[in-house]
Design a protein around this motif. Sequence first.
Motif: not given
Length: 114
Positions: A10-11, A14-15, A19, A41, A51-52, A54-55, A69, A71
Amino acid sequence: MKPEDYISALCIALTKAHGIIIDVPDAKTLRRVRRRLYQARDRARKESDTSFDDLSFIERNSFELWVVKRSALPRRIQHDDLSFGHRDIDPGDVPTRPNVRGPNKEPRNPLDFI
């Protein structure tokens, strides 16, 4: 995979700009990995880590799990094809006692507006 591996996935998602794609060997494994990502999550949420959120987890092409993501997803605007007119409320049209409904409210007297 260990629970921390799912958090790590998941991290990493996010980076990335959009995705990641996780390749799995079969449909059964895909469903298990997806379920475990949801659980990871949810555990993060219980620890006040949103923070997760958005996934999204999307099953694609048989044995691919996309961690995308939200977004980065295109926004879908729904048009309902309704058209309507409107008019302003005149001061004389405003009721002296509005029709209030709900618990612990007085019942409406229909003669109030005659």
